[in-house]
Structures are given as C-alpha cells and as structure tokens.
Motif scaffolding. Structure first.
Motif, PDB file in Angstrom:
ATOM      1  N   GLY A  21       0.813  -1.210   0.000  1.00 10.18           N
ATOM      2  CA  GLY A  21       0.000   0.000   0.000  1.00 10.18           C
ATOM      3  C   GLY A  21       0.843   1.254   0.000  1.00 10.18           C
ATOM      4  N   GLY A  22       0.166   2.379   0.121  1.00  9.10           N
ATOM      5  CA  GLY A  22       0.854   3.653   0.080  1.00  9.10           C
ATOM      6  C   GLY A  22       1.463   4.061   1.401  1.00  9.10           C
ATOM      7  N   GLY A  23       1.072   3.389   2.479  1.00  5.98           N
ATOM      8  CA  GLY A  23       1.537   3.799   3.795  1.00  5.98           C
ATOM      9  C   GLY A  23       0.565   4.777   4.418  1.00  5.98           C
ATOM     10  N   VAL A  46      -4.235   3.735  -3.608  1.00  4.59           N
ATOM     11  CA  VAL A  46      -3.113   4.639  -3.357  1.00  4.59           C
ATOM     12  C   VAL A  46      -1.846   3.812  -3.152  1.00  4.59           C
ATOM     13  CG1 VAL A  46      -2.183   6.423  -1.847  1.00  4.59           C
ATOM     14  CG2 VAL A  46      -4.645   6.340  -2.308  1.00  4.59           C
ATOM     15  N   LYS A  47      -0.833   4.085  -3.986  1.00  5.19           N
ATOM     16  CA  LYS A  47       0.443   3.378  -3.925  1.00  5.19           C
ATOM     17  C   LYS A  47       1.570   4.396  -4.003  1.00  5.19           C
ATOM     18  CE  LYS A  47      -1.592  -0.731  -4.529  1.00  5.19           C
ATOM     19  NZ  LYS A  47      -1.637  -1.753  -3.459  1.00  5.19           N
ATOM     20  N   ARG A  48       2.548   4.272  -3.138  1.00  9.37           N
ATOM     21  CA  ARG A  48       3.713   5.139  -3.286  1.00  9.37           C
ATOM     22  C   ARG A  48       4.391   4.875  -4.628  1.00  9.37           C
ATOM     23  NH1 ARG A  48       6.341   7.948   0.835  1.00  9.37           N
ATOM     24  NH2 ARG A  48       5.231   7.871   2.832  1.00  9.37           N
ATOM     25  N   SER A  49       4.557   3.608  -4.967  1.00 10.17           N
ATOM     26  CA  SER A  49       5.192   3.232  -6.230  1.00 10.17           C
ATOM     27  C   SER A  49       4.313   2.218  -6.944  1.00 10.17           C
ATOM     28  CB  SER A  49       6.583   2.635  -5.972  1.00 10.17           C
ATOM     29  OG  SER A  49       7.193   2.255  -7.188  1.00 10.17           O
ATOM     30  N   PRO A  81       1.975  -5.124  -6.894  1.00  7.54           N
ATOM     31  CA  PRO A  81       1.023  -4.030  -6.680  1.00  7.54           C
ATOM     32  C   PRO A  81       0.199  -3.721  -7.930  1.00  7.54           C
ATOM     33  CG  PRO A  81       3.122  -3.480  -5.690  1.00  7.54           C
ATOM     34  CD  PRO A  81       3.349  -4.727  -6.490  1.00  7.54           C
ATOM     35  N   TRP A  82       0.825  -3.796  -9.104  1.00  6.52           N
ATOM     36  CA  TRP A  82       0.095  -3.556 -10.349  1.00  6.52           C
ATOM     37  C   TRP A  82      -0.939  -4.645 -10.589  1.00  6.52           C
ATOM     38  CZ3 TRP A  82      -1.372  -0.329 -13.943  1.00  6.52           C
ATOM     39  CH2 TRP A  82      -1.747  -0.794 -15.200  1.00  6.52           C
ATOM     40  N   ARG A  83      -0.556  -5.897 -10.388  1.00  8.54           N
ATOM     41  CA  ARG A  83      -1.498  -7.006 -10.584  1.00  8.54           C
ATOM     42  C   ARG A  83      -2.672  -6.886  -9.609  1.00  8.54           C
ATOM     43  NH1 ARG A  83      -0.139 -11.595 -13.281  1.00  8.54           N
ATOM     44  NH2 ARG A  83      -1.341 -12.859 -11.818  1.00  8.54           N
ATOM     45  N   ALA A  92      -0.313   7.522  -7.235  1.00 10.71           N
ATOM     46  CA  ALA A  92       1.032   7.055  -6.914  1.00 10.71           C
ATOM     47  C   ALA A  92       2.021   8.184  -7.161  1.00 10.71           C
ATOM     48  CB  ALA A  92       1.387   5.821  -7.739  1.00 10.71           C
ATOM     49  N   SER A  93       3.236   8.004  -6.663  1.00 15.09           N
ATOM     50  CA  SER A  93       4.259   9.035  -6.832  1.00 15.09           C
ATOM     51  C   SER A  93       5.347   8.630  -7.823  1.00 15.09           C
ATOM     52  CB  SER A  93       4.909   9.347  -5.475  1.00 15.09           C
ATOM     53  OG  SER A  93       5.564   8.205  -4.955  1.00 15.09           O
TER      54      SER A  93
END
Length: 243
Positions: A9-11, A72-75, A84-86, A114-115
């Motif tokens: 996750g994004g944190g 929401v994903k940092r990367s 994370p993409w899957r 995402a960032s």
C-alpha cells in the motif's frame, strides 16, 4: 485503516495526505480528480463496497451516484510481474463485475494515485485519456498504431496482466476479444493521479487558497460568539454575529 507499505500500500501518512486533499476540496466546494462535480463524501478503506478501497469520493445528490474509487500506492510499476500492479488490476476487474453498467456509463470511475515511477504513470495517464475519447474498443485498437512506442508498451503490459488475471479467475484462457474489451473498459475510466510523496502536492496551493477564502483569520474583528456558516449562494463562508 490505511494499507501499509509492507503490504504494497501507500503507507499511512501518504494515504492520509491523499485523502486530506480530497476532504479540503469537499469543504471548499471544488472538484477532486476523477469527479466532475463537488463530492459530498470522502471515504477511506471501504473494501466491503468498493474494490479500489483506499480513498473514495462520492456525490449522491443527483439522480444517480457519481463515484471515483482509488487505490493509493507510493510506487506503481506498470508491469505484469509487479504484484502491486497485478493487485490493482485485479481490483479493477472486480469493480467491472460489481459496477460494470455504471462504469460504462461514465458514472463510476476507477483510479490510481502514486508518486513513482513518474514516466510510466504519465504514459498511463495519457493512454487513459486517449481511450476515454474513443467510442469503442474497435476504434481504440484501430488508432493504437498512431500512438508512441511507450503508449503501446504500456497497453501491452495492461493486456498481458488482464489476460493472466482473467485466466486465473476463470481457470480457462480468455479470448483475445474479451481481454481487449476488459482492458479497454478499465483504461477509458481510469483516473491516474501523480501525487508526490516527498514534496508539496501540485494541488496544495490552490486548495490552500480556496480554504483560506472560507476561513476567518485568527485576528478578525468578530466577537467571541461569532460563528461561520456556509452561504450556498456565494459559495463562501460568511461571518454571522450573535444578537
């Protein structure tokens, strides 16, 4: 509870920052990315209702609900081998199952925030905008050769991911037609938001200015009993004196 970085996750802090920006937009009466009207609710971690469950913005004041659900994903590396993409694409397929008619009607949108990596996210953003402008999957595929190599590469990664997920779900190899249609339906309703994790958001200055217009300064001349109410005709907060 926010998705931790350890689980893809994004944190907590990053996810709450994204949600806070949408909450300020709600308070200021401005749109959020992916929603063409002002939201009347912003929700977090609503997995029981929305597969993309990190931040959900809704407007339920019209004849039908308008929704953008976002992960929401940092990367978010856009590659079939990226977990994370899957996971994100699996959630998009689940949303198609649950809200397919609303998604096709453009009343319900899917989103990722995402960032990094910046270039891949920008290409995905451009590809989704291009797909949204096409009437159907056939028209999109006919024009795909006119796009850049990067756009075609991202589309291929998307196709491979969707194909694998459909095969995983149904235990049979999907047809190319089903794979292309599913990928197109997701792409044309995908809102890609690039939100920095280590610096100020591009949305921040605008939202801060909008909020300051609606909040009384600390040194205002109102007496201690003064309050602020929302004036729907001017879309501003105006001071009201007690009598």
């Amino acid at each position: 509870m926010a998705s931790s970085i350890g689980t893809g996750g994004g944190g907590t802090i990053y996810e709450y920052r994204v949600a806070a920006l949408d909450l300020v937009a709600l308070l200021c009466g401005v749109n959020v990315p992916g929603l063409d009207v002002v939201p009347d609710a912003v929700c977090l971690q609503q997995g029981k209702e929305f597969p993309l469950d990190d931040v959900i913005a809704l407007n339920r004041k019209g004849p039908y609900d308008l929704v953008v659900e976002r992960q929401v994903k940092r990367s978010l590396e856009i590659a079939p081998s990226s977990d994370p993409w899957r996971k994100t694409m699996r959630q998009c397929l689940q949303s198609l199952d649950s809200f397919g008619d609303e998604i096709d009607a453009d009343r319900h949108r899917l989103g990722v925030t995402a960032s990094a990596p910046l270039h891949g996210l920008q290409v995905l953003h451009d590809l989704s905008r291009y797909a949204a402008a096409q009437k159907d999957v056939q028209g999109f595929l006919e024009r795909l050769p006119d796009l850049s190599q990067d756009h075609r590469r991202i589309w291929k990664h998307l196709l491979v991911t969707i194909r694998d997920l459909l095969a995983e779900r149904d235990a049979t190899a999907p047809t190319s037609e089903l794979t292309e249609l599913s990928a197109f339906r997701i792409t044309r309703r995908l809102i890609v938001e690039i939100e920095p994790s280590e610096r100020i958001s591009p949305r921040y200055p605008f939202l801060r200015a909008a909020l300051e217009e609606r909040v009384l300064p600390a040194d205002n001349s109102q007496d201690s009993a003064a309050v602020s109410v929302f004036n729907g005709t001017t879309d501003r907060v105006t001071p009201v004196r007690s009598r």
